[in-house]
Design a protein around this motif. Structure first.
Motif, mmCIF file in Angstrom:
data_model
loop_
_atom_site.group_PDB
_atom_site.id
_atom_site.type_symbol
_atom_site.label_atom_id
_atom_site.label_comp_id
_atom_site.label_asym_id
_atom_site.label_seq_id
_atom_site.Cartn_x
_atom_site.Cartn_y
_atom_site.Cartn_z
ATOM 1 N N CYS A 1 44.080 45.781 36.223
ATOM 2 C CA CYS A 1 44.692 44.447 36.144
ATOM 3 C C CYS A 1 44.623 43.663 37.445
ATOM 4 O O CYS A 1 45.307 42.632 37.576
ATOM 5 C CB CYS A 1 46.156 44.569 35.745
ATOM 6 S SG CYS A 1 46.488 45.536 34.270
ATOM 7 N N GLU B 1 37.965 41.176 33.049
ATOM 8 C CA GLU B 1 38.710 42.382 32.691
ATOM 9 C C GLU B 1 38.950 42.370 31.190
ATOM 10 O O GLU B 1 39.126 41.307 30.593
ATOM 11 C CB GLU B 1 40.045 42.434 33.434
ATOM 12 C CG GLU B 1 39.912 42.590 34.935
ATOM 13 C CD GLU B 1 41.206 42.400 35.684
ATOM 14 O OE1 GLU B 1 41.277 42.859 36.853
ATOM 15 O OE2 GLU B 1 42.147 41.771 35.153
ATOM 16 N N TYR C 1 45.657 47.717 28.890
ATOM 17 C CA TYR C 1 44.404 47.713 29.647
ATOM 18 C C TYR C 1 43.770 49.110 29.621
ATOM 19 O O TYR C 1 44.450 50.112 29.789
ATOM 20 C CB TYR C 1 44.626 47.246 31.093
ATOM 21 C CG TYR C 1 45.568 48.110 31.907
ATOM 22 C CD1 TYR C 1 45.090 49.168 32.674
ATOM 23 C CD2 TYR C 1 46.942 47.858 31.927
ATOM 24 C CE1 TYR C 1 45.938 49.955 33.428
ATOM 25 C CE2 TYR C 1 47.808 48.641 32.672
ATOM 26 C CZ TYR C 1 47.302 49.689 33.428
ATOM 27 O OH TYR C 1 48.151 50.470 34.178
ATOM 28 N N ARG D 1 38.438 39.323 26.840
ATOM 29 C CA ARG D 1 38.156 39.423 28.267
ATOM 30 C C ARG D 1 38.867 38.302 29.020
ATOM 31 O O ARG D 1 38.954 37.175 28.530
ATOM 32 C CB ARG D 1 36.652 39.324 28.532
ATOM 33 C CG ARG D 1 35.836 40.503 28.020
ATOM 34 C CD ARG D 1 34.351 40.273 28.256
ATOM 35 N NE ARG D 1 33.863 39.106 27.528
ATOM 36 C CZ ARG D 1 32.853 38.323 27.927
ATOM 37 N NH1 ARG D 1 32.248 38.565 29.069
ATOM 38 N NH2 ARG D 1 32.477 37.304 27.189
ATOM 39 N N PHE E 1 35.089 48.032 36.953
ATOM 40 C CA PHE E 1 36.280 47.301 37.389
ATOM 41 C C PHE E 1 35.974 46.187 38.379
ATOM 42 O O PHE E 1 36.900 45.524 38.860
ATOM 43 C CB PHE E 1 37.276 48.287 38.009
ATOM 44 C CG PHE E 1 37.634 49.419 37.100
ATOM 45 C CD1 PHE E 1 38.355 49.191 35.943
ATOM 46 C CD2 PHE E 1 37.220 50.707 37.374
ATOM 47 C CE1 PHE E 1 38.688 50.232 35.086
ATOM 48 C CE2 PHE E 1 37.539 51.764 36.535
ATOM 49 C CZ PHE E 1 38.272 51.521 35.373
#
Length: 260
Positions: A52, A254, A184, A207, A249
């Protein structure tokens, strides 16, 4: 945002769509998750930044209050190190967390370490589960977040699944609090660990565009030297994030999942 709804009962195809080809998921901006206050719950020190980090930096740029709860003490990443025995390793990982989250715009006072046992975070069948739930419930009650980011409930790592169980039970017991829950993924990006999705629930996956803060997120990840470098070099079985795993990542987006 026009989310794609995934009925997970066709688990193999949906899992491939969700994690093997995430670029097909719709992309949204931070405006679509903007809120007054958010809580990010991390099973281990670094999960909040890996999963995150972009969302945290973007929300902080909008003035959103963001708090972090780190569930486990993280000491099992290098259990045989003599240079970093458990107390020293725990301290190191917490220092790294504070450095990483500061890079993302979070003050140290907004980060809470519960120090539950790494590798043995209590599940709903564990005798310590109720105590862990109470710890989380007390903190969530005090924070009253509008949005809670928590690990994907089917993450391959048992500590991640246990963390989801703890937070979910804590919220159920609170009753008066109904924050938005955003999950997540972490270890599903490793296809050797990824499993089928064993549920008939429906989810929406999307996303978040983090292109404006991806460099900040990369700097935050780099603060975790114990997990990304050879800093601890005396444990041949010690954990280290591979470049291939880290690449999941450090993209311009994300992935997040919500239950419908």
């Amino acid at each position: 945002m026009r989310p794609i709804n995934h009925p997970i009962n066709n688990s193999i195809n949906q899992n491939k769509s969700l994690f093997s080809d995430p670029a097909v998921l719709p992309c949204c901006s931070v405006a679509e998750i903007a809120t007054t206050s958010a809580l990010v719950v991390a099973p281990h020190p670094d999960d909040e930044t890996l999963g995150c980090g972009g969302a945290i930096a973007l929300l902080r740029s909008l003035g959103c209050r963001v708090n972090i709860i780190v569930i486990s003490d993280g000491i099992m990443s290098h259990p045989r190190s003599r240079k970093y025995p458990a107390p020293k390793l725990r301290s190191l990982r917490e220092v790294e967390t504070l450095a990483a989250t500061a890079t993302l715009g979070i003050e140290a006072s907004a980060v809470d370490f519960l120090r539950l046992p790494d590798g043995a975070v209590p599940t709903s069948e564990s005798p310590d589960f109720s105590a862990a739930v109470k710890m989380c419930r007390d903190r969530i009650t005090a924070l009253t977040p509008d949005t809670v980011f928590l690990p994907w409930r089917f993450d391959p790592h048992p500590d991640h699944r246990a963390t989801w169980q703890i937070v979910h039970r804590a919220l159920l017991e609170m009753q008066s609090s109904t924050p938005r829950l955003i999950e997540y993924p972490i270890w599903d990006w490793d296809e050797t660990q990824r499993g089928d999705l064993p549920t008939s629930d429906r989810i929406t996956a999307w996303r978040l565009d983090i292109s404006n803060v991806v460099e900040v997120k990369q700097q935050a990840i780099a603060a975790y030297r114990s997990q990304t470098t050879n800093l601890i070099d005396d444990d041949p079985e010690g954990f280290r994030l591979t470049p291939e795993m880290l690449a999941n990542f450090t993209r311009n987006w994300e992935v997040y999942i919500e239950k419908l």
